[in-house]
Scaffold this active site. Structure first.
Site, short mmCIF file in Angstrom:
data_model
loop_
_atom_site.label_atom_id
_atom_site.label_comp_id
_atom_site.label_asym_id
_atom_site.label_seq_id
_atom_site.Cartn_x
_atom_site.Cartn_y
_atom_site.Cartn_z
N ASP A 1 39.72 28.99 40.60
CA ASP A 1 40.94 29.09 39.80
C ASP A 1 41.89 28.02 40.31
O ASP A 1 42.39 28.10 41.43
CB ASP A 1 41.55 30.49 39.96
CG ASP A 1 42.77 30.67 39.05
OD1 ASP A 1 43.45 29.67 38.74
OD2 ASP A 1 43.05 31.82 38.66
N PHE B 1 45.47 35.68 43.97
CA PHE B 1 46.43 36.11 42.96
C PHE B 1 45.96 37.44 42.36
O PHE B 1 44.79 37.58 42.01
CB PHE B 1 46.49 35.03 41.87
CG PHE B 1 47.65 35.13 40.94
CD1 PHE B 1 48.85 34.52 41.25
CD2 PHE B 1 47.54 35.81 39.74
CE1 PHE B 1 49.94 34.59 40.39
CE2 PHE B 1 48.61 35.88 38.86
CZ PHE B 1 49.82 35.26 39.19
#
Ligand SMILES: *Cc1c(COP(=O)(O)O)cnc(C)c1O
Length: 431
Positions: A214, A133
């Site tokens: 994450d 991301f």
């Protein structure tokens, strides 16, 4: 089965899966927008009545208790981050004091990566991946720069062989003695691949390298076992599968073996609770994940989580995961049988084995941007990710199997009628 029309056969199959669904009743507790099929829960989960009433209670305690709410609200605001942390710990396989609600995803990346990244001698690099991301990569690069190092040299992005997936063996092969920290996603936000966190943790630890994840795209959709896997740290947002609301306060996990460490981004809310209001200029961090808090928690952005986390725990993560895999599995089968041949031309970019999939499926089509606009026009809400992916994210608590069948019907009609040609080829500011 009827006359063998595969579209009708799948409709019967979806209907009977819905009838047999043990989580069916949860849908009634959500505000599913009338006339729409909402399949975007991996970007923003829906509001539930449970979350709404938890938020109303928080507003009422602000109204009635003002400053006293910090200790007298139910639960008290002063301990809300720890309270919610303990509840979330249950769904990520951690001890209550190893999880705290705090900050936002990207801020937590800064707080934790700064803590665990200690470039020394030959070990100077952070290992991430090229499908990550963007915000995570921006944060990693700025952290490296703040240490006076050059990200083009000290940030290693493991390449993808096919532009869509990552091979854990490739990642493991990059974990060498030049690496000071490994930081990876649990589920790839674009194609939905679930990485083997236990294996990657073992590989990092074989060389005594700390590893963090994450988990924004996995918490609330799949079970985690942070303690058993021995992950060093993790963080995740709460507005996707946790249904906490737009910009809801995030969470972080610190393995208890690191409780003695100095949090790199200090702030008074990380203090030992009993000492915080001594107003001493000597920071005494809590010996728990709570030590990594920085500021006053955003009570109104956290309150909905009291409702939504209770609901998730009531449903049970194992049941959520089981239904989620059935939903995505059905959609993959329907894509193969009903959407792959000419003129449809759709394919799936998400790995097929259940243990390699997160909560969403990436549907590939060269006209993905215009098809997702045509879907929206028909009341089907999901999102497009460049260059050619439509993300289909059925949430176990509020989506049905029949909705996925409806999606397939819409997709066939949109292509058969070339309906997408009426829509512009560029995405909007948010897609
Ligand atoms: C959703 C998501 C984010 C969002 O970051 P914010 O700081 O909450 O805006 C970051 N990283 C990943 C992997 C995500 O899935």
């Amino acid at each position: 089965m009827d006359d063998g029309n595969p579209l009708d056969d799948y409709r019967s199959q979806a209907l009977s899966l819905d009838r047999a669904d043990s989580l069916r009743a949860f849908r009634q507790r959500f505000y599913v927008p009338p006339g729409t099929i909402y399949l975007d829960g991996n970007s923003l989960g829906l509001l539930s009545r449970d979350a709404e009433s938890a938020l109303s209670r928080a507003i009422r305690s602000w109204k009635e208790l003002e400053i006293r709410g910090w200790l007298e609200a139910d639960p008290p605001w002063f301990y809300l981050a720890e309270t919610l942390g303990g509840q979330c710990a249950e769904i990520v396989g951690a001890a209550p004091e190893e999880v705290v609600m705090s900050g936002t995803t990207t801020v937590n990346i800064h707080a934790l990566v700064h803590t665990f990244y200690n470039p020394q001698g030959r070990r100077t690099k952070i290992l991430a991946d090229e499908l990550d991301f963007p915000s995570d990569i921006y944060a990693l690069k700025s952290i490296i720069r703040l240490r006076g190092l050059d990200p083009s040299e000290h940030l290693i992005l493991v390449p993808s062989r096919d532009g869509r997936t990552l091979d854990e063996e490739d990642i493991a092969a990059h974990i060498d003695d030049s690496v000071a920290l490994v930081f990876l996603p649990s589920v790839l936000y674009r194609n939905g691949q679930l990485l083997d966190m236990e294996y990657l943790t073992r590989k990092a630890h074989e060389r005594a390298i700390p590893i963090g994840f994450d988990c924004s795209h996995s918490v609330g959709a799949i079970p985690h076992e942070f303690t058993r896997w021995k992950v060093d740290f993790a963080l995740w947002c709460s507005y996707k599968y946790l249904n906490g609301g737009p910009g809801a306060t995030a969470f972080l996990y610190i393995n208890r073996v690191h409780f003695g460490r100095e949090p790199a981004l200090a702030g008074w809310f990380g203090s030992v609770k009993e000492k915080q209001f001594d107003m001493s200029l000597e920071f005494k961090p809590a010996r728990s994940a709570g030590g990594w808090q920085i500021s006053s928690p955003s009570i109104l952005s956290a309150a909905p989580l009291l409702g939504s986390l209770a609901m998730l725990r009531e449903a049970g993560l194992a049941a959520v995961r089981e239904k989620s895999l059935r939903l995505t599995g059905l959609f993959q089968d329907m894509t193969d049988e009903l959407l792959s041949s000419a003129p449809y031309g759709f394919s799936i970019a998400t790995p097929r084995p259940p243990e390699r999939r997160g909560g969403h499926v990436a549907l590939v089509h060269p006209e993905a941007v215009r098809i997702s606009a045509a879907l929206r026009d028909r009341g089907v809400i999901l999102d497009f990710r460049p260059p050619d992916i439509i993300r289909v994210a059925p949430a176990a608590l509020y989506n049905t199997f029949t909705e996925l069948w409806e999606l397939v019907r819409h997709l066939r009609e949109i292509v058969e009628r070339r309906e997408y040609e009426r829509f512009p080829g560029e995405r909007g500011a948010i897609s």
